[in-house]
Write an enzyme that holds these catalytic residues in place. Structure first.
Site, PDB file in Angstrom:
ATOM      1  N   ARG A  23     -26.167  16.920 -74.652  1.00 44.07           N
ATOM      2  CA  ARG A  23     -25.727  16.102 -73.509  1.00 44.07           C
ATOM      3  C   ARG A  23     -24.225  15.929 -73.670  1.00 44.07           C
ATOM      4  O   ARG A  23     -23.773  15.498 -74.732  1.00 44.07           O
ATOM      5  CB  ARG A  23     -26.463  14.761 -73.547  1.00 44.07           C
ATOM      6  CG  ARG A  23     -25.951  13.686 -72.588  1.00 44.07           C
ATOM      7  CD  ARG A  23     -26.241  14.085 -71.159  1.00 44.07           C
ATOM      8  NE  ARG A  23     -26.069  12.988 -70.244  1.00 44.07           N
ATOM      9  CZ  ARG A  23     -24.905  12.542 -69.793  1.00 44.07           C
ATOM     10  NH1 ARG A  23     -23.785  13.080 -70.201  1.00 44.07           N
ATOM     11  NH2 ARG A  23     -24.848  11.547 -68.942  1.00 44.07           N
ATOM     12  N   GLU A  31     -26.769  14.050 -60.203  1.00 39.76           N
ATOM     13  CA  GLU A  31     -28.158  14.455 -60.405  1.00 39.76           C
ATOM     14  C   GLU A  31     -28.464  15.658 -59.517  1.00 39.76           C
ATOM     15  O   GLU A  31     -27.775  15.893 -58.519  1.00 39.76           O
ATOM     16  CB  GLU A  31     -29.101  13.294 -60.055  1.00 39.76           C
ATOM     17  CG  GLU A  31     -28.936  12.082 -60.950  1.00 39.76           C
ATOM     18  CD  GLU A  31     -29.365  12.336 -62.383  1.00 39.76           C
ATOM     19  OE1 GLU A  31     -30.401  13.009 -62.592  1.00 39.76           O
ATOM     20  OE2 GLU A  31     -28.668  11.868 -63.294  1.00 39.76           O
ATOM     21  N   ARG A  65     -31.467  14.033 -77.677  1.00 36.89           N
ATOM     22  CA  ARG A  65     -30.460  15.078 -77.479  1.00 36.89           C
ATOM     23  C   ARG A  65     -29.213  14.707 -78.282  1.00 36.89           C
ATOM     24  O   ARG A  65     -28.909  13.529 -78.461  1.00 36.89           O
ATOM     25  CB  ARG A  65     -30.062  15.190 -76.003  1.00 36.89           C
ATOM     26  CG  ARG A  65     -31.172  15.586 -75.087  1.00 36.89           C
ATOM     27  CD  ARG A  65     -30.728  15.580 -73.645  1.00 36.89           C
ATOM     28  NE  ARG A  65     -30.321  14.237 -73.233  1.00 36.89           N
ATOM     29  CZ  ARG A  65     -30.090  13.864 -71.975  1.00 36.89           C
ATOM     30  NH1 ARG A  65     -30.205  14.736 -71.005  1.00 36.89           N
ATOM     31  NH2 ARG A  65     -29.740  12.638 -71.685  1.00 36.89           N
TER      32      ARG A  65
END
Length: 136
Positions: A23, A31, A65
Site C-alpha cells: 500500500r 476508489e 499489507r
C-alpha cells in the site's frame, strides 16, 4: 512489479519470488468506482508495472499489507501519483511536506482528479458508502 490493484496498491515479487502486497504510504487514490479511479490505477501501472521496484517499508496496515514508499526504476511512485493528480495526500498519515506541494501544484494546474469541479476524497467516499449501507 507484477500487479496493480488500484492507484495506491500494488503487488511485487521479492527475491524469494513471494508475492507481497504493498500500500503506497502517505497517499490515497480514488476508489475504483470514483471518477479517476481507473485512470489512477492506469497511471500507477504506467509508472511501475514490469519494472524493478525499490520498497521502503514504513508500517503494516490492518489488512497486513506493507505500507511503503515505492521507487519504480528510480521514480518515487507515491510522489508521482500525487503530482499527476492521481491521488490525494493522505493527511492522516502524511509526513513528507513535499507531497503537499505536489498536490497544491496539481490542484492549481487542474491535473488529473483536480480537473473535476468537486473531487471527493477517497476517505470521504468510503465513509459515505459505509453510512449508506447502514441506512438501507
Amino acid at each position: 512489479m507484477i500487479g496493480i490493484s488500484d492507484g495506491d496498491t500494488l503487488t511485487v515479487l521479492n527475491e524469494s519470488k513471494q508475492q507481497i502486497k504493498i500500500r503506497l504510504a502517505e497517499i490515497d487514490a480514488p476508489e475504483k468506482r470514483q471518477p479517476f479511479g481507473a485512470r489512477s490505477k492506469q497511471s500507477l501501472s504506467d509508472l511501475c508495472f514490469g519494472k524493478k521496484a525499490q520498497v521502503i517499508p514504513q508500517a503494516k496496515d490492518r489488512y497486513k499489507r506493507i505500507v511503503a514508499r515505492i521507487k519504480c526504476d528510480g521514480t518515487d511512485a507515491n510522489a508521482e501519483q500525487v503530482g499527476r493528480g492521481m491521488a490525494w495526500v493522505y493527511r492522516r498519515y502524511a509526513k513528507d511536506h513535499d507531497l503537499y506541494v505536489l498536490e497544491h501544484n496539481a490542484k492549481v494546474e487542474k491535473r488529473g482528479l483536480w480537473s473535476e469541479p468537486s473531487p471527493i476524497a477517497p476517505w470521504n467516499f468510503r465513509d459515505n458508502r459505509r453510512k449508506n449501507v447502514r441506512t438501507l
